[in-house]
Design an enzyme around this catalytic site. Structure first.
Site, PDB file in Angstrom:
ATOM      1  N   ASP A  80       4.424  -2.163  13.998  1.00  0.00           N
ATOM      2  CA  ASP A  80       3.481  -3.015  12.982  1.00  0.00           C
ATOM      3  C   ASP A  80       2.240  -2.026  12.739  1.00  0.00           C
ATOM      4  OD1 ASP A  80       1.826  -4.346  11.513  1.00  0.00           O
ATOM      5  OD2 ASP A  80       2.361  -6.102  12.772  1.00  0.00           O
ATOM      6  N   ASP A 139       1.123  -4.285   2.882  1.00  0.00           N
ATOM      7  CA  ASP A 139      -0.135  -4.842   2.030  1.00  0.00           C
ATOM      8  C   ASP A 139      -0.519  -6.145   2.427  1.00  0.00           C
ATOM      9  OD1 ASP A 139      -2.172  -4.537   0.212  1.00  0.00           O
ATOM     10  OD2 ASP A 139      -0.949  -4.841  -1.636  1.00  0.00           O
ATOM     11  N   ASN A 185      -0.352  -1.927  -4.037  1.00  0.00           N
ATOM     12  CA  ASN A 185       0.170  -1.883  -5.510  1.00  0.00           C
ATOM     13  C   ASN A 185      -1.037  -1.690  -6.399  1.00  0.00           C
ATOM     14  OD1 ASN A 185      -0.851  -4.470  -6.561  1.00  0.00           O
ATOM     15  ND2 ASN A 185       0.375  -5.270  -5.197  1.00  0.00           N
TER      16      ASN A 185
HETATM   17  P1  ADP Z   1       6.452  -0.895  -0.969  1.00  0.00           P
HETATM   18  O1  ADP Z   1       6.042  -1.988  -2.147  1.00  0.00           O
HETATM   19  O2  ADP Z   1       5.762   0.437  -1.271  1.00  0.00           O
HETATM   20  O3  ADP Z   1       8.141  -0.472  -0.890  1.00  0.00           O
HETATM   21  P2  ADP Z   1       6.221  -2.474   1.347  1.00  0.00           P
HETATM   22  O4  ADP Z   1       5.250  -2.951   2.055  1.00  0.00           O
HETATM   23  O5  ADP Z   1       7.168  -3.333   0.698  1.00  0.00           O
HETATM   24  O6  ADP Z   1       6.038  -1.186   0.456  1.00  0.00           O
HETATM   25  O7  ADP Z   1       7.277  -1.529   2.427  1.00  0.00           O
HETATM   26  C1  ADP Z   1       7.269  -0.500   2.953  1.00  0.00           C
HETATM   27  C2  ADP Z   1       7.882  -0.319   4.225  1.00  0.00           C
HETATM   28  O8  ADP Z   1       7.102  -0.744   5.282  1.00  0.00           O
HETATM   29  C3  ADP Z   1       9.305  -0.828   4.417  1.00  0.00           C
HETATM   30  O9  ADP Z   1      10.054   0.004   5.064  1.00  0.00           O
HETATM   31  C4  ADP Z   1       8.880  -2.201   5.318  1.00  0.00           C
HETATM   32  O10 ADP Z   1       9.968  -2.810   6.306  1.00  0.00           O
HETATM   33  C5  ADP Z   1       7.918  -1.794   6.325  1.00  0.00           C
HETATM   34  N1  ADP Z   1       6.842  -2.700   6.808  1.00  0.00           N
HETATM   35  C6  ADP Z   1       6.739  -3.990   6.218  1.00  0.00           C
HETATM   36  N2  ADP Z   1       5.640  -4.601   6.964  1.00  0.00           N
HETATM   37  C7  ADP Z   1       5.437  -3.634   7.947  1.00  0.00           C
HETATM   38  C8  ADP Z   1       4.337  -3.545   8.922  1.00  0.00           C
HETATM   39  N3  ADP Z   1       3.352  -4.702   9.332  1.00  0.00           N
HETATM   40  N4  ADP Z   1       4.065  -2.580   9.785  1.00  0.00           N
HETATM   41  C9  ADP Z   1       4.843  -1.330   9.210  1.00  0.00           C
HETATM   42  N5  ADP Z   1       5.880  -1.355   8.389  1.00  0.00           N
HETATM   43  C10 ADP Z   1       5.957  -2.353   7.886  1.00  0.00           C
END
Ligand code: ADP
Length: 171
Positions: A9, A33, A23
């Site tokens: 994480d 985010d 975003n």
């Molecule tokens: P984007 O809108 O740029 O696609 P996201 O946050 O939806 O960004 O996802 C980016 C990546 O981060 C995805 O591969 C998702 O699985 C991953 N992700 C989601 N939550 C976490 C977290 N807490 N720590 C690390 N990676 C995460």
């Protein structure tokens, strides 16, 4: 500069700067985010509101990066970057590469030594993991020459599948 990989994480990383897959509104969202704002507390959103009231009145453009406090996270700064939405019709790779380059430029300005990145654009924005990993690794390696303070870039992948894809790309 070391490039390291962690499965986990991003909000738990004790680094100087954590990169947020934000975003353009800077007002929070899902995925990384959402996790950053939940765990980092209201100071981050407050700082983002100030950016929207000032320099980024129209939002943060895709491919750029800007730093705020990290609030309650075990980091000093959050660097918000806006990844491109993946498109089959248009090649937006340069914008994804720009997220990594610009985030590292901001990190360097802050004199950050350790920087953690999520796989920008691979969640809600739909970028295929393997292609995103290729672009991310190439962009970080290319930035190595111009960055002086950063000693570790850590890719933090949320699941084993993403971790394996990045591991294969790093060789
Ligand atoms: P984007 O809108 O740029 O696609 P996201 O946050 O939806 O960004 O996802 C980016 C990546 O981060 C995805 O591969 C998702 O699985 C991953 N992700 C989601 N939550 C976490 C977290 N807490 N720590 C690390 N990676 C995460």
């Amino acid at each position: 500069m070391d490039i390291t990989l962690v499965k986990g994480d991003i909000t738990a990383q004790a680094v100087d700067a954590v990169v947020n897959a934000a975003n353009s509104s800077l007002m929070g969202g899902g995925g990384v985010d959402g996790a950053i704002h939940r765990r980092g507390g209201p100071d981050i959103l407050r700082a983002c509101r100030e950016l929207r009231a000032g320099r980024y009145g129209r939002g943060l453009p895709t491919g750029l990066a800007v730093a705020t406090t990290a609030g309650l996270l075990p980091a000093r700064w959050v660097i918000h970057t806006v990844g491109p939405v993946h498109s089959a019709a248009e090649d937006r790779s340069h914008l994804l590469a720009s997220c990594y380059r610009e985030s590292l430029r901001v990190a360097d300005e802050l004199e950050a030594a350790t920087v953690a990145f999520p796989a920008v654009s691979t969640g809600i924005y739909g970028w295929p993991m393997d292609d995103a990993a290729r672009i991310a690794v190439a962009a970080v390696r290319a930035a190595e020459r111009s960055v002086t303070s950063v000693t570790e870039v850590r890719f933090v992948l949320f699941d084993s599948a993403a971790y394996e894809v990045f591991a294969a790309r790093l060789g």
